[in-house]
Design an enzyme around this catalytic site. Structure first.
Site, PDB file in Angstrom:
ATOM      1  N   ILE A  39     -20.081  28.358  33.097  1.00 23.22           N
ATOM      2  CA  ILE A  39     -20.798  28.096  34.344  1.00 23.22           C
ATOM      3  C   ILE A  39     -19.934  28.427  35.546  1.00 23.22           C
ATOM      4  O   ILE A  39     -20.292  29.242  36.395  1.00 23.22           O
ATOM      5  CB  ILE A  39     -21.267  26.628  34.409  1.00 23.22           C
ATOM      6  CG1 ILE A  39     -22.244  26.327  33.273  1.00 23.22           C
ATOM      7  CG2 ILE A  39     -21.911  26.336  35.753  1.00 23.22           C
ATOM      8  CD1 ILE A  39     -22.705  24.883  33.234  1.00 23.22           C
ATOM      9  N   SER A  40     -18.790  27.781  35.640  1.00 24.76           N
ATOM     10  CA  SER A  40     -17.918  27.987  36.795  1.00 24.76           C
ATOM     11  C   SER A  40     -16.502  27.638  36.398  1.00 24.76           C
ATOM     12  O   SER A  40     -16.245  27.131  35.303  1.00 24.76           O
ATOM     13  CB  SER A  40     -18.367  27.144  38.001  1.00 24.76           C
ATOM     14  OG  SER A  40     -18.279  25.761  37.697  1.00 24.76           O
ATOM     15  N   ARG A  41     -15.599  27.897  37.313  1.00 30.07           N
ATOM     16  CA  ARG A  41     -14.194  27.615  37.068  1.00 30.07           C
ATOM     17  C   ARG A  41     -13.599  27.000  38.318  1.00 30.07           C
ATOM     18  O   ARG A  41     -13.817  27.476  39.430  1.00 30.07           O
ATOM     19  CB  ARG A  41     -13.444  28.896  36.714  1.00 30.07           C
ATOM     20  CG  ARG A  41     -11.989  28.679  36.394  1.00 30.07           C
ATOM     21  CD  ARG A  41     -11.283  30.010  36.184  1.00 30.07           C
ATOM     22  NE  ARG A  41     -11.401  30.862  37.362  1.00 30.07           N
ATOM     23  CZ  ARG A  41     -10.749  32.021  37.503  1.00 30.07           C
ATOM     24  NH1 ARG A  41      -9.969  32.444  36.538  1.00 30.07           N
ATOM     25  NH2 ARG A  41     -10.905  32.749  38.591  1.00 30.07           N
ATOM     26  N   GLY A  42     -12.841  25.936  38.112  1.00 26.91           N
ATOM     27  CA  GLY A  42     -12.165  25.281  39.220  1.00 26.91           C
ATOM     28  C   GLY A  42     -10.674  25.489  39.161  1.00 26.91           C
ATOM     29  O   GLY A  42     -10.164  26.320  38.391  1.00 26.91           O
ATOM     30  N   ALA A  43      -9.957  24.715  39.975  1.00 25.93           N
ATOM     31  CA  ALA A  43      -8.503  24.860  40.025  1.00 25.93           C
ATOM     32  C   ALA A  43      -7.842  24.317  38.773  1.00 25.93           C
ATOM     33  O   ALA A  43      -6.763  24.767  38.393  1.00 25.93           O
ATOM     34  CB  ALA A  43      -7.952  24.149  41.265  1.00 25.93           C
ATOM     35  N   PHE A  44      -8.482  23.359  38.108  1.00 22.10           N
ATOM     36  CA  PHE A  44      -7.830  22.681  36.995  1.00 22.10           C
ATOM     37  C   PHE A  44      -8.613  22.748  35.695  1.00 22.10           C
ATOM     38  O   PHE A  44      -8.226  22.116  34.727  1.00 22.10           O
ATOM     39  CB  PHE A  44      -7.575  21.211  37.356  1.00 22.10           C
ATOM     40  CG  PHE A  44      -6.915  21.047  38.676  1.00 22.10           C
ATOM     41  CD1 PHE A  44      -5.654  21.572  38.906  1.00 22.10           C
ATOM     42  CD2 PHE A  44      -7.557  20.398  39.705  1.00 22.10           C
ATOM     43  CE1 PHE A  44      -5.047  21.431  40.127  1.00 22.10           C
ATOM     44  CE2 PHE A  44      -6.946  20.254  40.934  1.00 22.10           C
ATOM     45  CZ  PHE A  44      -5.683  20.777  41.148  1.00 22.10           C
ATOM     46  N   LYS A  46     -12.347  24.631  33.444  1.00 15.51           N
ATOM     47  CA  LYS A  46     -13.546  25.446  33.381  1.00 15.51           C
ATOM     48  C   LYS A  46     -14.715  24.575  32.959  1.00 15.51           C
ATOM     49  O   LYS A  46     -14.549  23.591  32.239  1.00 15.51           O
ATOM     50  CB  LYS A  46     -13.375  26.601  32.395  1.00 15.51           C
ATOM     51  CG  LYS A  46     -12.281  27.593  32.780  1.00 15.51           C
ATOM     52  CD  LYS A  46     -12.176  28.712  31.755  1.00 15.51           C
ATOM     53  CE  LYS A  46     -11.074  29.697  32.129  1.00 15.51           C
ATOM     54  NZ  LYS A  46     -10.943  30.789  31.133  1.00 15.51           N
ATOM     55  N   LYS A  62     -16.813  20.065  30.916  1.00 16.64           N
ATOM     56  CA  LYS A  62     -15.618  20.452  31.664  1.00 16.64           C
ATOM     57  C   LYS A  62     -14.425  20.419  30.717  1.00 16.64           C
ATOM     58  O   LYS A  62     -14.129  19.385  30.111  1.00 16.64           O
ATOM     59  CB  LYS A  62     -15.384  19.509  32.846  1.00 16.64           C
ATOM     60  CG  LYS A  62     -14.176  19.898  33.690  1.00 16.64           C
ATOM     61  CD  LYS A  62     -14.044  19.029  34.932  1.00 16.64           C
ATOM     62  CE  LYS A  62     -12.870  19.471  35.789  1.00 16.64           C
ATOM     63  NZ  LYS A  62     -12.739  18.658  37.023  1.00 16.64           N
ATOM     64  N   ASP A 156     -11.828  14.665  47.588  1.00 19.98           N
ATOM     65  CA  ASP A 156     -12.021  16.118  47.532  1.00 19.98           C
ATOM     66  C   ASP A 156     -13.483  16.446  47.801  1.00 19.98           C
ATOM     67  O   ASP A 156     -14.079  17.289  47.128  1.00 19.98           O
ATOM     68  CB  ASP A 156     -11.585  16.659  46.174  1.00 19.98           C
ATOM     69  CG  ASP A 156     -11.406  18.180  46.191  1.00 19.98           C
ATOM     70  OD1 ASP A 156     -11.235  18.739  47.295  1.00 19.98           O
ATOM     71  OD2 ASP A 156     -11.454  18.799  45.113  1.00 19.98           O
TER      72      ASP A 156
END
EC number: 2.7.11.1
Length: 890
Positions: A39-44, A46, A62, A156
């Site tokens: 779906i998406s990828r964050g800083a820490f 996927k 996640k 955040d």
């Protein structure tokens, strides 16, 4: 889950029932979920779209790599994210179903919201109409109020972390940087009794398996097989527990019978670079048979427990091997005779048999005092494991030692250096281990002098609980000897935090000097204000990107040796200077720095290594932005551990003693930045194997960082007047000495640059008000399409935040008076005057909002996906941030 039949009362967690079938509640395995697409990828981590195999229900999973969290010092944040989601039951917060883990990853199984995130929607719309923005802000405000009432600060908040449900409502997600006031692990009652709405729906109830998964402990000591290549922090994290030192166990009863010395070592201990794993053949690893004759005599226990500890073997495997399964060479008569003779030995230490026992115990027994060659506490087994075996002893030599004859031992002991070449070669019997067949391995010489010499070269197991130079550099010591009384856990590698965009706090010191009009109440909160620099130099703090862990090679050790004597001549003058500086103001400590990245090459030990100095393998860890904030910390700690000698060059002394610059004098109420240095440090400065020194050529360019004073107390202390006796005292952390107000509880800068509140940048203590500031930023961004403080570089963004420089739209794009007023009260510099939910409810901008029935109101945007697995609404943000999520790597 499965159906089991309870037959006996000895089946572990199954109790005796009368032949009734029942289901044991247990969390599912990650194998029960199949990945559909990323779906998406964050800083820490996927996020993947996954499907439950038994019911085809879709979930958002996640995936966070444990190794990455260890390297980024974010272990506690993963725990906080899981706890925050587990404690939350709100229609405006994403629901967490399971918290699972494998050897390498942590999986958070959450509900899948098909509408994507608000950031993607904002990219498509450009900006929102006022009615649409107000509804979104209202729902987020309710979510924030719920979190704050339950002791959770998001920290955040941004459009990227707002998801759109199937009905178009907003739900907060990504609590990776949240702060949970719960100071303990979650319990079942915390989750079962979590209040939600007045009439909670069944959607918020959890099954027993879900509850068990949410209260499970997250383990970060990954197995050896799951290590990622090139990561040194994973290895050292596994050594923080008991991997480097055998577990100290005291005897609860004085009875000798029925008590054995158990030495525990986790599997992660295999990552230790000094362990002789390569010397062990698969046969020896398979058998793991201890050399034990009887448990009734403590002297007869000549076991492989120490060797197994060095090789990372778990004690749970010890009972799996039997003597009958051992290979022939371990059951040979010579080995048995050696063990039995050692067990029967009651002769003085001068005899040959006793010498064999003594030397063999050097290799095996963890209860031998190598300073005297005598065993401590053998009569009643009440002694502690004060010394541990040398890690440099190979397994080949250990096994071969058992095969030595008494005559060969005596002859070997009496030989000089010239006669060592004439040693009789050991006759290899058919029962000998296979690695002795080639005869290429020479016998190991168990010479006490050589053992002591090795201890001065490298910090081995033998030195974990005592000062490294007690026996090697005694003549160079001028103060008290020290003995470690307990194992000190390692300090975190870094004091800065891994962020959605990782932020270096070093260049924030320049920005603080420009906020006098907005921060008059911070007289004692900031540690240091550096001299102002131009805009071009604002980002110079980024030059401190040299990882201190990369300086452990031989060249740096030689450089440290060359530099270790450069400050000896003006020792007393520098001591007086340091003592005088302890009474000075922050202006006297003002030092500028422009080339610290090049100069920090002389530091060959980091703060992490000072906690467990037997880890020389950290020289290859990759450079991370989190380590930038540790530059002065490492230098400061090197000063702290330098006894009775000066390490500051004359140029730095002149700077410290000279009048302060005018800009620094403009802040006489600032808390002074003082460096701690102890003159009775247990680490001798001339021992190059210990934490080494800073280059004498670079100390005049030290940059004092604001973010480096949170965990280590700093104070300038005078040299000890009296020389203490020779009694051993434990390592102790210096007492905390502060001037001015108390420091912030947590000085880590958390969040994304555009949404950070001023108190975070100023290093002040913060609370729920940081979320309301971020909500004001989001409201401005919803109405204009751009965050109010957006700029080209993070340093310029921080400058805009501290100056509260808001570019209000003009002419036909002008915001309404009510919208601008709501943004103003949310973006108040003074956090005590910042608006909250109560103020928003009373504001004219939100007069049409039905707060009590907000989740049932129609929303301006309702997702229309092609199918249930459509992830199109997430693509806009991914494309805007140039994220490619086509890979399936976990």
């Amino acid at each position: 889950m499965g159906v089991v039949v309870a037959e006996t009362s000895q089946n572990g967690d199954i109790s005796l029932l009368s032949e009734k079938k029942f289901t044991v509640p247990q969390p599912p395995s990650i194998e029960e979920f199949s990945i559909v697409k990323p779906i998406s990828r964050g800083a820490f981590g996927k996020v993947y779209l996954a499907r439950r195999k038994n019911n085809n229900k879709l979930f958002a999973v996640k995936v966070v790599k444990k190794a990455d969290m260890i390297n980024k010092n974010m272990v506690q944040q993963v725990q906080a994210e899981r706890d925050a989601l587990a404690l939350s039951k709100s229609p405006f917060i994403v629901h967490l179903y399971y918290s699972l883990q494998s050897a390498n990853n942590i999986y958070l199984i959450m509900e899948y919201l098909i509408g994507g995130d608000v950031k993607s929607l904002l990219h498509i719309y450009g900006y929102f109409d006022e009615e649409m923005a107000v509804k979104y802000i209202s729902e987020v405000a309710l979510a924030l109020d719920y979190l704050h009432r339950h002791g959770i600060i998001h920290r955040d908040l941004k459009p990227d972390n707002m998801l759109i449900s199937n009905e178009g409502h907003i739900k907060l997600t990504d609590f990776g940087l949240s702060k949970v006031t719960l100071k303990r692990e979650l319990s079942m009652m915390d989750i079962l009794t979590t209040p939600s709405m007045a009439k909670p729906k069944r959607d918020y109830s959890r099954t027993p398996g879900q509850v068990l998964s949410l209260i499970s402990s997250l383990g970060f000591n990954t197995p050896v097989g799951g290590r990622t290549q090139g990561s040194i922090a994973q290895q050292t994290e596994g050594m923080r527990g008991n991997a480097s030192t055998p577990l100290l166990m005291k005897k609860k009863e004085n009875s000798v019978k029925g008590n054995k010395l158990m030495i525990s070592c986790p599997e992660a201990g295999l990552s230790s670079p000094s362990m002789p794993v390569k010397c062990l053949t698969p046969n020896l690893l398979k058998c793991r048979t201890p050399f034990t004759t009887s448990s009734t005599s403590s002297q007869s226990r000549i076991c492989l427990s120490s060797l197994e500890s060095e090789c990372g073997m778990s004690p749970r495997w010890e009972n799996c091997s039997q003597d009958a399964e051992a290979p022939p060479y371990l059951n040979s008569s010579r080995v048995k005779d050696c063990s039995s003779e050692q067990a029967r030995s009651k002769k003085p230490m001068g005899s040959s048999a006793s010498q064999n026992l003594k030397h063999l115990e050097f290799a095996f027994s963890p209860i031998v005092d190598r300073r005297t060659g005598k065993k401590a506490g053998f009569q009643d087994e009440t002694g502690e494991l004060s010394d541990t075996p040398l890690a440099t002893l190979g397994a080949k030599g250990v096994i071969r030692k058992c095969l030595y004859d008494n005559n060969a031992q005596e002859k070997h002991k009496d030989l000089g250096k010239d006669d060592q070449g004439e040693l009789e070669k050991l006759t290899i019997s058919p029962d000998s281990p296979p690695w002795l067949a080639n005869g290429s391995v020479a016998p190991i010489q168990f010479n006490d002098d050589e053992i002591i010499e090795k201890m001065g070269i490298k910090r081995n197991y033998d030195l974990v609980e005592k000062s490294p130079e007690q026996e090697v550099l005694q003549d160079k010591k001028t103060n008290t000897d020290y003995k470690r009384g307990c194992t000190i856990t390692g300090y975190p590698v870094s004091q800065s935090t891994g962020l959605t965009m990782e932020i270096n706090s070093l260049f924030l010191s320049e920005l603080r000097s420009s906020t006098n009009n907005y921060a008059s109440d911070r007289k004692s909160e900031d540690d240091y204000i550096s001299a102002p620099r131009t805009h071009e130099n604002l980002g110079s703090g980024n030059t401190i990107a040299k990882n201190l862990l990369c300086e452990l090679d031989d060249n740096c050790e030689r450089d440290g040796e060359a530099n270790s004597n450069s400050g000896c001549e003006e020792g007393e003058n520098q001591k007086e200077s340091l003592n005088q500086d302890s009474e000075s103001s922050s202006a006297d400590m003002s030092v500028t720095e422009n080339q610290i990245e090049r100069e920090l090459c002389q530091v060959d030990k980091s703060i992490k290594e000072l906690s467990f100095e037997e880890s020389p393998s950290e020289s290859n860890e990759e450079t991370t932005p989190e380590n930038k904030g540790m530059a002065f910390m490492a230098e400061n700690d090197a000063l702290k551990r330098e006894p009775n000698r000066s390490v500051l060059p004359e140029t730095l002394h002149n700077v410290l003693a000279s009048p302060a610059p005018t800009s620094a004098m403009a802040h006489p109420r600032r808390k002074p930045m003082v460096a701690f240095r102890s003159y009775n440090s247990p680490i001798n400065g001339s021992n190059l194997s210990e934490p080494s020194r800073i280059s004498m050529n670079s100390a005049d360019k030290i940059h004092f960082s604001l973010g480096c004073t949170g965990s280590f107390p700093m104070a300038v202390t005078p040299a000890q007047k009296k020389v203490q006796g020779l009694t051993e005292t434990p390592y102790r952390t210096p007492k905390t000495v502060r001037r001015g107000g108390l420091q912030a509880e947590n000085e880590r800068i958390l969040g994304t640059p555009d949404y950070l509140a001023p108190e975070l940048l100023l290093g002040k203590s913060h609370g729920p008000a940081v979320d309301w500031w971020a909500l004001g930023v989001c409201l401005f961004e919803f109405l204009t399409g751009i965050p109010p403080f957006n700029d080209e570089t993070p340093s310029q963004v921080f400058q805009n935040i501290l100056n509260r420089d808001i570019p209000w739209p003009e002419e036909e794009e002008t915001l309404s008076v009510n919208a601008q007023s709501a943004i103003e009260i949310l973006l108040a510099i003074d956090q005590t005057k910042r608006a909250g939910l109560k103020d928003l409810k009373a504001h004219h901008l939100f007069h049409a909002i039905e707060w009590d029935d907000l989740q049932n109101l129609p929303m301006p945007f309702i997702p229309q996906p092609d199918d249930e697995t459509d992830t199109t609404y997430f693509e806009a943000r991914n494309n805007a941030q140039h994220l490619k999520v086509s890979g399936f790597s976990l």
